[in-house]
Design a protein around this motif. Structure first.
Motif, PDB file in Angstrom:
ATOM      1  N   UNK A  17       5.069  18.312   7.937  1.00  0.00           N
ATOM      2  CA  UNK A  17       5.267  19.578   7.221  1.00  0.00           C
ATOM      3  C   UNK A  17       6.742  19.984   7.160  1.00  0.00           C
ATOM      4  N   UNK A  18       7.599  19.208   7.822  1.00  0.00           N
ATOM      5  CA  UNK A  18       9.030  19.518   7.827  1.00  0.00           C
ATOM      6  C   UNK A  18       9.855  18.529   6.999  1.00  0.00           C
ATOM      7  N   UNK A  19       9.200  17.659   6.256  1.00  0.00           N
ATOM      8  CA  UNK A  19       9.939  16.665   5.477  1.00  0.00           C
ATOM      9  C   UNK A  19      10.831  17.378   4.446  1.00  0.00           C
ATOM     10  N   UNK A  20      12.092  16.966   4.318  1.00  0.00           N
ATOM     11  CA  UNK A  20      13.014  17.660   3.408  1.00  0.00           C
ATOM     12  C   UNK A  20      12.586  17.641   1.944  1.00  0.00           C
ATOM     13  N   UNK A  21      11.785  16.669   1.542  1.00  0.00           N
ATOM     14  CA  UNK A  21      11.359  16.586   0.139  1.00  0.00           C
ATOM     15  C   UNK A  21      10.097  17.401  -0.136  1.00  0.00           C
ATOM     16  N   UNK A  22       9.456  17.903   0.905  1.00  0.00           N
ATOM     17  CA  UNK A  22       8.233  18.672   0.712  1.00  0.00           C
ATOM     18  C   UNK A  22       8.500  19.955  -0.079  1.00  0.00           C
ATOM     19  N   UNK A  69      -1.652  24.080   9.743  1.00  0.00           N
ATOM     20  CA  UNK A  69      -2.379  23.197   8.837  1.00  0.00           C
ATOM     21  C   UNK A  69      -1.860  21.766   8.895  1.00  0.00           C
ATOM     22  N   UNK A  70      -2.582  20.876   8.247  1.00  0.00           N
ATOM     23  CA  UNK A  70      -2.186  19.474   8.155  1.00  0.00           C
ATOM     24  C   UNK A  70      -1.565  19.220   6.788  1.00  0.00           C
ATOM     25  N   UNK A  71      -0.323  18.786   6.777  1.00  0.00           N
ATOM     26  CA  UNK A  71       0.380  18.493   5.532  1.00  0.00           C
ATOM     27  C   UNK A  71       0.593  16.987   5.449  1.00  0.00           C
ATOM     28  N   UNK A  72       0.059  16.383   4.394  1.00  0.00           N
ATOM     29  CA  UNK A  72       0.172  14.945   4.200  1.00  0.00           C
ATOM     30  C   UNK A  72       1.072  14.651   3.011  1.00  0.00           C
ATOM     31  N   UNK A  73       1.881  13.613   3.137  1.00  0.00           N
ATOM     32  CA  UNK A  73       2.753  13.175   2.058  1.00  0.00           C
ATOM     33  C   UNK A  73       2.475  11.709   1.748  1.00  0.00           C
ATOM     34  N   UNK A  74       2.643  11.349   0.476  1.00  0.00           N
ATOM     35  CA  UNK A  74       2.404   9.973   0.047  1.00  0.00           C
ATOM     36  C   UNK A  74       3.668   9.409  -0.580  1.00  0.00           C
ATOM     37  N   UNK A  75       4.001   8.195  -0.185  1.00  0.00           N
ATOM     38  CA  UNK A  75       5.148   7.482  -0.741  1.00  0.00           C
ATOM     39  C   UNK A  75       4.646   6.218  -1.421  1.00  0.00           C
ATOM     40  N   UNK A  93       0.824  -1.193   0.000  1.00  0.00           N
ATOM     41  CA  UNK A  93       0.000   0.000   0.000  1.00  0.00           C
ATOM     42  C   UNK A  93       0.861   1.245   0.000  1.00  0.00           C
ATOM     43  N   UNK A  94       0.261   2.336  -0.453  1.00  0.00           N
ATOM     44  CA  UNK A  94       0.945   3.617  -0.384  1.00  0.00           C
ATOM     45  C   UNK A  94       1.065   4.035   1.076  1.00  0.00           C
ATOM     46  N   UNK A  95       2.159   4.660   1.429  1.00  0.00           N
ATOM     47  CA  UNK A  95       2.364   5.131   2.795  1.00  0.00           C
ATOM     48  C   UNK A  95       1.996   6.613   2.879  1.00  0.00           C
ATOM     49  N   UNK A 110       9.165   2.740  -2.790  1.00  0.00           N
ATOM     50  CA  UNK A 110       9.975   3.957  -2.782  1.00  0.00           C
ATOM     51  C   UNK A 110      10.362   4.330  -1.358  1.00  0.00           C
ATOM     52  N   UNK A 111      11.406   5.116  -1.262  1.00  0.00           N
ATOM     53  CA  UNK A 111      11.875   5.564   0.053  1.00  0.00           C
ATOM     54  C   UNK A 111      11.477   6.993   0.369  1.00  0.00           C
TER      55      UNK A 111
END
Length: 363
Positions: free
Chosen positions: A9-14, A57-63, A2-4, A67-68
């Motif tokens: 909001x502080x992820x370096x790739x954001x 706010x709420x910041x969501x990321x999908x992996x 499944x997608x993670x 993928x890493x």
């Protein structure tokens, strides 16, 4: 697999994801830039320091599976003065698309908005963004009166049931955003609309799709068959539709109940003539008798219309039995009656009935 989905909001790739979003946005508006420093101030701040820009706010990321690093993001803005929260900055990197990330992000954002007790959630989308618009329509968003007067910007809203916020979410498999089987569809309390692959149509033909067709004929719907319709005949018809889907002639959307059962279907048939490639036909819009009253017919129709417009069709046509309940749906969705033909088709009992032809211009 499944997608993670994670909140960070502080992820370096954001920063890179938001910068890519704004670069495309500026280019589409005719004000292309090449660096973050060239972005308008409000957007530059998001790309330079998203943790500060979205502190409330709420910041969501999908992996994606395997993928890493995350390749998609979305922001659920905190509501202001008791208003509805707003979804913004939905973005999936081009190389990671068709893996279900956009819908997974939207599903989690909707769940969190519902969990907060919000009665509704809203968003804006440029009218030319056909694929995101189709996604939003499929998730139940509807156009509302504009709160932003910029030309070509659509304002959409979706009501929320607070129970959605407590429903476990089964996130997406690495199938495409629009093309999945029902094995891993996110479980919201409302039905989910999705476009099926040809293989998925084949898989559902002897089960849910055949049941929808049999239910419609049993209920008196004039959809090309006489009663009683055997399940095997219905399944064979849908198997033929799967071949049409594989040939690019017909697209199929279904609605899933929270338990995974099919509750509705609609198909879009493309004209095969050289002088008719600008038009398509809406056919077999069916909602199971046990699922009516939820707005599924409207949502399925909207998903097909949005996809038609996004893929270059400019005119849609359909026919339906005169004075049937479906006529109210089509008229309410902006379709125009072109005329009525007496004794055009037999109803399931074999009685000849009149049929009304409808059309709708797109764009």
């Amino acid at each position: 697999m499944t997608a993670r989905i994670e909140e960070n909001r502080s992820h370096p790739h954001l920063r890179d994801l938001l910068a890519a979003y704004h670069f495309v946005n500026q280019a589409e508006k005719g004000t292309a830039v090449e660096t973050v420093a060239e972005l308008p101030d409000v957007y530059r701040g998001e790309a330079e320091d998203p943790a500060a820009a979205f502190a409330a706010d709420t910041v969501l990321l999908a992996t994606a599976p395997g993928d890493d690093t995350p390749s998609g993001c979305v922001v659920l803005k905190a509501p202001r003065a008791g208003g509805a929260p707003e979804i913004k900055r939905l973005w999936v990197a081009p190389e990671a698309r068709r893996k279900g990330l956009a819908k997974a992000l939207m599903t989690e954002a909707l769940r969190r908005a519902a969990a907060s007790g919000a009665p509704a959630v809203r968003l804006t989308v440029w009218s030319w963004r056909g694929e995101p618009l189709a996604l939003y329509r499929g998730l139940g968003f509807e156009t509302v009166d504009s709160w932003d007067e910029r030309p070509d910007l659509l304002c959409l809203e979706r009501p929320l049931d607070t129970d959605e916020g407590h429903t476990p979410v089964e996130r997406l498999t690495p199938d495409t955003d629009e093309h999945r089987t029902s094995d891993a569809v996110e479980r919201l309390t409302s039905d989910t609309v999705e476009r099926l692959t040809p293989d998925a149509v084949r898989a559902h033909a002897p089960g849910g799709l055949a049941e929808l067709l049999v239910d419609a004929v049993d209920g008196g719907a004039s959809v090309g068959f006489l009663a009683p319709l055997e399940a095997a005949e219905a399944a064979a018809w849908w198997s033929g539709v799967a071949e049409e889907a594989a040939a690019g002639v017909r697209d199929v959307w279904v609605a899933h109940a929270p338990d995974g059962g099919l509750t509705g279907v609609v198909t879009l048939v493309r004209s095969g003539t050289a002088n008719g490639r600008h038009r398509g036909e809406i056919a077999r819009l069916l909602v199971h008798s046990s699922a009516r009253g939820r707005g599924l017919g409207r949502r399925l129709l909207a998903a097909a219309e949005a996809h038609a417009a996004a893929t270059g069709l400019r005119l849609l046509v359909l026919d339906t039995q005169t004075d049937s309940p479906a006529e109210r749906l089509y008229r309410g969705a902006g379709w125009t009656a072109a005329g009525t033909i007496p004794d055009f088709a037999a109803d399931p009992a074999g009685t000849l009935r009149p049929t009304t032809l409808y059309y709708k211009r797109l764009g």
